[in-house]
Design a protein around this motif. Structure first.
Motif, PDB file in Angstrom:
ATOM      1  N   GLN A 187       0.864  -1.165   0.000  1.00  0.00           N
ATOM      2  CA  GLN A 187       0.000   0.000   0.000  1.00  0.00           C
ATOM      3  C   GLN A 187       0.907   1.223   0.000  1.00  0.00           C
ATOM      4  N   ALA A 188       0.812   2.017  -1.059  1.00  0.00           N
ATOM      5  CA  ALA A 188       1.683   3.182  -1.205  1.00  0.00           C
ATOM      6  C   ALA A 188       0.911   4.462  -0.898  1.00  0.00           C
ATOM      7  N   PHE A 189       1.646   5.467  -0.427  1.00  0.00           N
ATOM      8  CA  PHE A 189       1.082   6.781  -0.121  1.00  0.00           C
ATOM      9  C   PHE A 189       2.038   7.822  -0.706  1.00  0.00           C
ATOM     10  N   ILE A 190       1.538   8.656  -1.635  1.00  0.00           N
ATOM     11  CA  ILE A 190       2.388   9.615  -2.336  1.00  0.00           C
ATOM     12  C   ILE A 190       1.759  10.996  -2.264  1.00  0.00           C
ATOM     13  N   ASP A 191       2.592  11.970  -1.940  1.00  0.00           N
ATOM     14  CA  ASP A 191       2.145  13.358  -1.848  1.00  0.00           C
ATOM     15  C   ASP A 191       3.143  14.215  -2.621  1.00  0.00           C
ATOM     16  N   ASN A 192       2.695  14.829  -3.719  1.00  0.00           N
ATOM     17  CA  ASN A 192       3.520  15.721  -4.518  1.00  0.00           C
ATOM     18  C   ASN A 192       3.059  17.157  -4.297  1.00  0.00           C
ATOM     19  N   ARG A 193       4.001  18.021  -3.956  1.00  0.00           N
ATOM     20  CA  ARG A 193       3.676  19.428  -3.727  1.00  0.00           C
ATOM     21  C   ARG A 193       4.618  20.311  -4.536  1.00  0.00           C
ATOM     22  N   ASN A 194       4.073  21.386  -5.089  1.00  0.00           N
ATOM     23  CA  ASN A 194       4.881  22.303  -5.888  1.00  0.00           C
ATOM     24  C   ASN A 194       4.582  23.742  -5.500  1.00  0.00           C
ATOM     25  N   GLU A 195       5.638  24.457  -5.166  1.00  0.00           N
ATOM     26  CA  GLU A 195       5.534  25.881  -4.847  1.00  0.00           C
ATOM     27  C   GLU A 195       6.090  26.673  -6.018  1.00  0.00           C
ATOM     28  N   ASP A 196       5.246  27.387  -6.736  1.00  0.00           N
ATOM     29  CA  ASP A 196       5.638  28.150  -7.922  1.00  0.00           C
ATOM     30  C   ASP A 196       5.826  29.604  -7.524  1.00  0.00           C
ATOM     31  N   ARG A 197       7.077  30.044  -7.480  1.00  0.00           N
ATOM     32  CA  ARG A 197       7.359  31.413  -7.044  1.00  0.00           C
ATOM     33  C   ARG A 197       7.099  32.441  -8.147  1.00  0.00           C
ATOM     34  N   LEU A 198       7.008  32.003  -9.389  1.00  0.00           N
ATOM     35  CA  LEU A 198       6.725  32.945 -10.471  1.00  0.00           C
ATOM     36  C   LEU A 198       5.248  33.317 -10.501  1.00  0.00           C
ATOM     37  N   SER A 199       4.375  32.322 -10.380  1.00  0.00           N
ATOM     38  CA  SER A 199       2.930  32.589 -10.430  1.00  0.00           C
ATOM     39  C   SER A 199       2.327  32.804  -9.055  1.00  0.00           C
ATOM     40  N   GLY A 200       3.050  32.369  -8.013  1.00  0.00           N
ATOM     41  CA  GLY A 200       2.500  32.451  -6.674  1.00  0.00           C
ATOM     42  C   GLY A 200       1.472  31.388  -6.373  1.00  0.00           C
ATOM     43  N   VAL A 201       1.362  30.387  -7.248  1.00  0.00           N
ATOM     44  CA  VAL A 201       0.366  29.329  -7.080  1.00  0.00           C
ATOM     45  C   VAL A 201       1.044  28.077  -6.537  1.00  0.00           C
ATOM     46  N   ASN A 202       0.458  27.515  -5.490  1.00  0.00           N
ATOM     47  CA  ASN A 202       0.945  26.262  -4.919  1.00  0.00           C
ATOM     48  C   ASN A 202      -0.038  25.141  -5.254  1.00  0.00           C
ATOM     49  N   THR A 203       0.480  24.011  -5.663  1.00  0.00           N
ATOM     50  CA  THR A 203      -0.366  22.878  -6.017  1.00  0.00           C
ATOM     51  C   THR A 203       0.095  21.639  -5.263  1.00  0.00           C
ATOM     52  N   SER A 204      -0.809  20.666  -5.143  1.00  0.00           N
ATOM     53  CA  SER A 204      -0.464  19.412  -4.485  1.00  0.00           C
ATOM     54  C   SER A 204      -1.294  18.289  -5.102  1.00  0.00           C
ATOM     55  N   GLN A 205      -0.799  17.095  -4.958  1.00  0.00           N
ATOM     56  CA  GLN A 205      -1.481  15.926  -5.505  1.00  0.00           C
ATOM     57  C   GLN A 205      -1.148  14.716  -4.654  1.00  0.00           C
ATOM     58  N   ARG A 206      -2.160  13.887  -4.380  1.00  0.00           N
ATOM     59  CA  ARG A 206      -1.966  12.685  -3.583  1.00  0.00           C
ATOM     60  C   ARG A 206      -2.478  11.464  -4.339  1.00  0.00           C
ATOM     61  N   ASP A 207      -1.718  10.374  -4.214  1.00  0.00           N
ATOM     62  CA  ASP A 207      -2.103   9.092  -4.798  1.00  0.00           C
ATOM     63  C   ASP A 207      -1.844   7.999  -3.771  1.00  0.00           C
ATOM     64  N   ASN A 208      -2.714   6.981  -3.775  1.00  0.00           N
ATOM     65  CA  ASN A 208      -2.578   5.873  -2.827  1.00  0.00           C
ATOM     66  C   ASN A 208      -2.771   4.529  -3.533  1.00  0.00           C
TER      67      ASN A 208
END
Length: 714
Positions: free
Chosen positions: A457-478
């Motif tokens: 059973q896997a748990f994955i969390d991807n996060r990205n902080e974009d300093r150019l646009s000021g937009v932060n995104t995240s994604q999770r998969d299990n």
């Protein structure tokens, strides 16, 4: 078992049945023993010869290769010494199913395919812990610091989490030994390359519980292109504490400073410009732009711990922290402005990558009915971050159209270019956090049947902080994945097997509806036959495989700026590999690989095509002969051939890259404590393209390299 024996060669016993009569007159099973070299997770010792007995990569337990229900190859330390491998790609050059150096002279990463999938950047492990590329930080492997290289082919998600469908490569680091060994060497070779290296190991103090190792390498040289440095400093201290036969702690560290060169692609007549147009002068194809560079400063530290609680329970913990500072800039051919004018691209990367990896294991040996079982319970964790910026500019009319990045095809001059740092197109921090719970049971039922079952059973969390646009995104998969395999050990050394394994790769981003992409999923069905003869030291494998990779991103036909997950590729084929050590001093390895690769679903018009980079046929053979006792004792020589079949430069199959065959050779002479050697790769200096791609020209393959070395052991 004493400390020396445990750290060196261990004996593994494979039980193979043959008929005999019991005292009561009934037919019983006689179980003869076959000794092979065992390479355990905490007592890895140096390989002797070309034939390995056990692997930890295939199961994370100390298991005979014969009983892994997947194809496994081992490049031993002796083979790497005989061939004097200078990089990981060279070490894999004679391994079935592996296509090394797919990007030619590129020194940024260790690049290769396994079973036709581009594994290199994402499928490299070191001591069982992920050593993957993140951003443009590749944590390149120094082969002189490796004790052996193991290749597990096919999806391996159950034990290792997110991974490429083709498989993975695990590098086993040199460990301290309780028997003294010391060597130092100096070499000089092609492109004015001078190298010095040393490897020292032995007991520390008088207590018999501590051992050390110190390995180092210093290289000052050039690549095959003008202005392409090939410099490295590598220092790797290690310490083992083994207070008793049940407990072992090994601390491993290394620092590595690289000044290398990125890949250089150049335009080709008939592909990038018309045949009747004056081509660039010869120097252009052989000169790295002075502006380009790739500098990497790497530091790593970690430990391997193992403790046998009792005869049933063993616990292990492997931990490593890695950090790389990358300063990279590249000026490369981007395409044609018109029939006589080239456009160049300026690309920069300034980033810092950090990776923390930990793997915790509990192993339980038990009997259940007529079966003997090895149960492995594991929990692993990996935290990877890359923080930095990237810049880009080019001279193409439809993008940058920077006149300062344009040159006449027939008379290029880098001095005429005015190259400023390109504007940033990415500035931010990416964090990839992965955790997993896994279970594996290896069960021997009776004398011959071995069943392997694994779950994760896997748990994955991807996060990205974009300093150019000021937009932060995240994604999770299990994702949940599993594997199942059966080996049947016959009494004549043959072991037929069948296995099913699965894997996954996370896809970052969203579709046109704003929904997160699901992971791409891979599954493999493999059947094969492994053979370990009784009359000489050898190991042979034949494997048939079918890998399907689904949920692959492809263009959304209704929203071309987005993707949908309807793509699929299928790779199936045959692999043959044999390793042998004959008693008269002859050792070698021979391989053949056939891959039928096809894009089976795609919205870009490529259905039925062959994926780029994937050769249909590959073959290799390397043999080394050490003269027996007598007048020529100490003399050995080796030779090999490597064939890589035709490939396509893109998925449209419009660009064909010709096949090539390369020859390698070596000669060594040892007298007392001194040994001299000469090694050559691409002996006949065959000119060939590693790959080509639309609008980007071609990348040259490796030219001939000859190295003379003097080694002293003391």
């Amino acid at each position: 078992m004493g400390a020396i024996e445990q750290m060196g060669r261990a004996a593994a016993i494979i039980l193979l049945p043959s008929a005999a009569m019991a005292q009561d007159g009934t037919t019983a099973i006689q179980l003869p023993t076959i000794e092979v070299e065992a390479i355990g997770s905490s007592d890895v010792g140096p390989d002797i010869g070309y034939v390995a007995g056990n692997t930890t990569t295939g199961s994370k337990t100390d298991t005979p290769i014969d009983l892994i229900p997947q194809s496994v190859s081992v490049v031993t330390e002796q083979e790497m010494v005989d061939r004097d491998v200078e990089e990981l790609e060279n070490a894999l050059g004679y391994t079935a199913g592996v296509t090394p150096s797919i990007w030619g002279t590129d020194e940024r990463f260790d690049s290769f395919l396994i079973r036709g999938f581009d594994v290199g950047p994402y499928g490299i492990y070191r001591d069982g812990l992920a050593q993957k590329v993140i951003g443009f930080s590749g944590f390149r492997i120094e082969p002189y610091g490796a004790q052996r290289v193991e290749v597990l082919r096919g999806p391996a998600g159950t034990l290792y989490g997110e991974n490429n469908p083709g498989g993975l490569v695990n590098i086993v680091t040199k460990r301290p030994q309780f028997e003294t060994f010391r060597e130092a060497a100096i070499s000089y070779g092609s492109f004015d390359t001078l190298e010095a290296k040393f490897d020292l190991t032995g007991p520390l103090g008088d207590g018999g519980t501590l051992a050390y190792r110190l390995t180092g390498l210093f290289r000052d040289g050039n690549g095959q292109l003008e202005n392409s440095p090939n410099d490295r400093v590598y220092i790797a201290p290690a310490l083992t504490w083994q207070p008793d036969d049940a407990t072992s702690l090994t601390i491993l560290a290394n620092i590595q400073n690289d000044e290398m060169s990125p890949a250089f692609n150049f335009p080709v007549a008939g592909m990038d410009f018309p045949d009747d147009v004056t081509p660039p002068p010869a120097w252009f194809d052989n000169t790295m732009p002075p502006w380009s560079r790739y500098h990497a400063n790497i530091a790593q530290a970690g430990y391997l711990f193992s403790h046998e609680i009792d005869e049933n329970w063993t616990i292990r913990q492997n931990v490593r922290y890695s950090r790389q500072k990358t300063d990279y800039r590249d000026l490369y051919f981007a395409g044609m402005v018109d029939a006589t004018t080239m456009a160049m691209s300026a690309f920069t990367v300034n980033e810092t990558a950090e990776v923390f990896a930990a793997d915790n294991q509990a192993q339980y040996e038990f009997e259940l009915g007529a079966s003997q079982n090895t149960l492995l319970l594991g929990a692993d964790y990996n935290l990877s971050t890359v923080d930095g910026d990237m810049g880009y500019d080019d001279g193409l009319p439809d993008s940058g159209n920077n006149p300062n990045l344009q040159m006449p095809l027939a008379d290029p001059n880098y001095d005429d270019l005015v190259i400023a740092d390109p504007p940033p197109f990415q500035d931010g921090k990416q964090t990839i956090e992965q955790a997993g719970l896994y279970l594996q049971n290896q069960s021997q039922i009776g004398a011959r049947t071995h069943v392997t079952l694994g779950l994760r059973q896997a748990f994955i969390d991807n996060r990205n902080e974009d300093r150019l646009s000021g937009v932060n995104t995240s994604q999770r998969d299990n994702p949940f994945i599993w594997n199942l395999g059966v080996n049947y050990a016959l009494d004549n050394g043959l072991t037929p097997y069948a296995g099913y394994s699965t894997g996954f790769v996370t896809n970052i981003g969203t579709n046109a509806e704003g929904d997160l992409y699901q992971p791409s999923e891979s599954e493999q069905m493999e059947i094969g036959l492994k053979f370990r003869p009784s009359n000489f030291d050898g190991f042979f494998t034949a494997a048939l495989f079918n890998i399907t990779n689904s949920n692959v991103l492809t263009t959304d036909p209704e929203n071309p700026n987005f993707s949908v997950q309807t793509g699929e590729v299928r790779h199936r084929g045959l692999e043959l590999e044999g390793n042998f050590d004959l008693g008269d001093g002859l050792s070698g390895v021979a391989t053949y690989t056939y891959i039928d690769a096809e894009i089976t679903a795609n919205n870009d018009g490529y259905v039925g095509n062959r994926p780029s980079l994937v050769p249909e046929h590959q073959a290799s053979v390397w043999a080394n002969y050490a003269m027996p006792e007598g007048r020529f004792e100490g003399l050995s020589f080796g030779a090999g051939l490597r064939y890589v079949g035709q490939t396509f430069g893109d998925d449209s199959n419009l660009i064909t890259v010709p096949s090539y065959t390369l020859a390698d050779a070596a000669i060594r002479y040892a007298r007392g404590r001194l040994e001299g050697s000469i090694n050559a790769t691409n002996l006949f200096d065959k000119s060939y393209y590693a790959t080509c791609y639309a609008g980007g020209g071609c990348i040259a393959g490796d030219e001939r390299v000859i190295t003379a070395m003097l080694t002293a052991r003391f």
